[in-house]
Scaffold this active site. Structure first.
Site, PDB file in Angstrom:
ATOM      1  N   PHE A 159       0.839  -1.197   0.000  1.00  3.74           N
ATOM      2  CA  PHE A 159       0.000   0.000   0.000  1.00  3.74           C
ATOM      3  C   PHE A 159       0.876   1.251   0.000  1.00  3.74           C
ATOM      4  O   PHE A 159       1.875   1.316   0.726  1.00  3.74           O
ATOM      5  CB  PHE A 159      -0.860   0.077   1.257  1.00  3.74           C
ATOM      6  CG  PHE A 159      -1.763  -1.094   1.493  1.00  3.74           C
ATOM      7  CD1 PHE A 159      -3.086  -1.066   1.064  1.00  3.74           C
ATOM      8  CD2 PHE A 159      -1.319  -2.219   2.179  1.00  3.74           C
ATOM      9  CE1 PHE A 159      -3.938  -2.139   1.317  1.00  3.74           C
ATOM     10  CE2 PHE A 159      -2.153  -3.291   2.431  1.00  3.74           C
ATOM     11  CZ  PHE A 159      -3.467  -3.252   1.997  1.00  3.74           C
ATOM     12  N   ASP A 160       0.458   2.254  -0.756  1.00  3.84           N
ATOM     13  CA  ASP A 160       0.958   3.606  -0.545  1.00  3.84           C
ATOM     14  C   ASP A 160       0.310   4.127   0.751  1.00  3.84           C
ATOM     15  O   ASP A 160      -0.674   3.565   1.236  1.00  3.84           O
ATOM     16  CB  ASP A 160       0.583   4.474  -1.749  1.00  3.84           C
ATOM     17  CG  ASP A 160       1.047   5.913  -1.600  1.00  3.84           C
ATOM     18  OD1 ASP A 160       2.104   6.141  -0.975  1.00  3.84           O
ATOM     19  OD2 ASP A 160       0.347   6.811  -2.104  1.00  3.84           O
ATOM     20  N   GLY A 161       0.856   5.220   1.301  1.00  2.91           N
ATOM     21  CA  GLY A 161       0.319   5.748   2.551  1.00  2.91           C
ATOM     22  C   GLY A 161      -0.748   6.807   2.356  1.00  2.91           C
ATOM     23  O   GLY A 161      -1.951   6.542   2.455  1.00  2.91           O
ATOM     24  N   PHE A 270      -1.278  -0.825  -4.268  1.00  3.21           N
ATOM     25  CA  PHE A 270      -2.291   0.218  -4.358  1.00  3.21           C
ATOM     26  C   PHE A 270      -1.659   1.590  -4.162  1.00  3.21           C
ATOM     27  O   PHE A 270      -0.940   1.815  -3.186  1.00  3.21           O
ATOM     28  CB  PHE A 270      -3.366   0.013  -3.278  1.00  3.21           C
ATOM     29  CG  PHE A 270      -4.121  -1.275  -3.392  1.00  3.21           C
ATOM     30  CD1 PHE A 270      -5.098  -1.429  -4.362  1.00  3.21           C
ATOM     31  CD2 PHE A 270      -3.870  -2.332  -2.526  1.00  3.21           C
ATOM     32  CE1 PHE A 270      -5.816  -2.613  -4.475  1.00  3.21           C
ATOM     33  CE2 PHE A 270      -4.579  -3.522  -2.626  1.00  3.21           C
ATOM     34  CZ  PHE A 270      -5.552  -3.667  -3.601  1.00  3.21           C
TER      35      PHE A 270
END
Length: 297
Positions: A159-161, A270
């Site tokens: 995941f991106d943050g 993502f």
């Protein structure tokens, strides 16, 4: 067991329907329908999200009673043209029994009825509607390289943050005032980061991880973010406050994420920024989250 993790997926995300879609775009719905019926016994090759679906369904084998995870097919096909898709599901031995065929309409309207925790589609419009209605959702981006079915059972999700796990509050500062203002804001802020569209899905993954024996746990998560010190502190403290575990955290300070995602061997990544997804899709299956200030236009 009180609940299931439910994933809704489109047929174009699950299987390689590029040839059929090309016929639809160039020759119309009748030609597409005829092609699918004529080839309904020709088994479709795996698509971008096939590895993800295969591995997440396999986790059910670790539970003694009912299935803990369900994947539901949500398709714009008709049942007539969708028969090839179901034949392919059976041939690939995927335990998918529920499906909606919407005959050209968006299947999004059934997402809430099924209690979907994650919706993956190749349709930009369907994904956008889901995100706007607080359903974790992402558009699977086709890659120019053909995906191989990965060996092993370990499911790896990256995941991106900001604008994915967290809100876009910090990205707004960066966009409007620049890096210095962003870093100053992060130093001064004592509050936790607000939840983004994928927090609830990450929480559900954590529930699965906590239920299973740590020695055989088949799920591994990674945070892959452009943040670096000192902006990493709010991230760590927020996840701690939420009681959410991330197995690996990569604070890359703006470096290209692609090689790191390849090294992590992500089954899916993502991110809210289309350029990041475009770069990453050459290495791993990637999905665009149309949320936040970067996607306002």
């Amino acid at each position: 067991m009180d609940s299931k993790l439910v994933i809704g997926i489109s047929s174009r995300a699950l299987f390689d329907l590029s040839q059929s879609h090309h016929i639809f775009e160039n020759d119309g719905i009748d030609a597409y329908r005829n092609h699918q019926i004529e080839n309904e016994n020709e088994i479709l090759d795996p698509g971008e999200a096939f590895n993800l679906v295969t591995k997440i369904l396999k986790i059910n084998e670790l539970y003694e009673s009912e299935n803990r995870i369900e994947v539901i097919l949500l398709s714009r096909n008709t049942a007539d043209t969708g028969l090839r898709v179901f034949n392919s599901i059976e041939a690939h031995k995927l335990n998918i029994t529920r499906a909606v065929f919407c005959g050209g309409e968006s299947p999004y309207k059934y997402v809430k009825a099924f209690g979907v925790d994650l919706f993956l589609s190749s349709s930009k419009d369907d994904v956008k509607m889901a995100i706007e209605n607080n359903v974790p959702s992402a558009r699977i981006i086709p890659s120019k390289t053909k995906r191989k079915v990965k060996d092993g059972d370990m499911l790896k999700i990256a995941f991106d943050g900001d604008s994915v796990i967290f809100s876009d509050e910090s990205e707004k500062v960066f966009e409007k005032e620049g890096l210095k203002a962003f870093l100053d804001n992060e130093r001064k802020k004592k509050s936790m980061l607000k939840a983004g569209p994928f927090k609830s899905f990450l929480v559900e993954l954590n529930k699965l991880q906590s239920e299973l024996d740590p020695k055989i746990n088949p799920i591994r998560t990674a945070l892959v973010t452009a943040r670096s010190a000192p902006s990493h502190k709010r991230v760590i403290k927020t996840l701690r406050k939420w009681g959410v575990r991330i197995d690996e955290s990569l604070f890359l300070g703006g470096m290209n994420k692609s090689e790191f995602l390849k090294s992590f061997e992500a089954d899916i990544f993502f991110d809210d920024q289309q350029q990041n997804i475009k770069d990453a899709s050459a290495k791993v299956t990637s999905a665009h989250v149309p949320f936040g200030i970067k996607n306002r236009n």
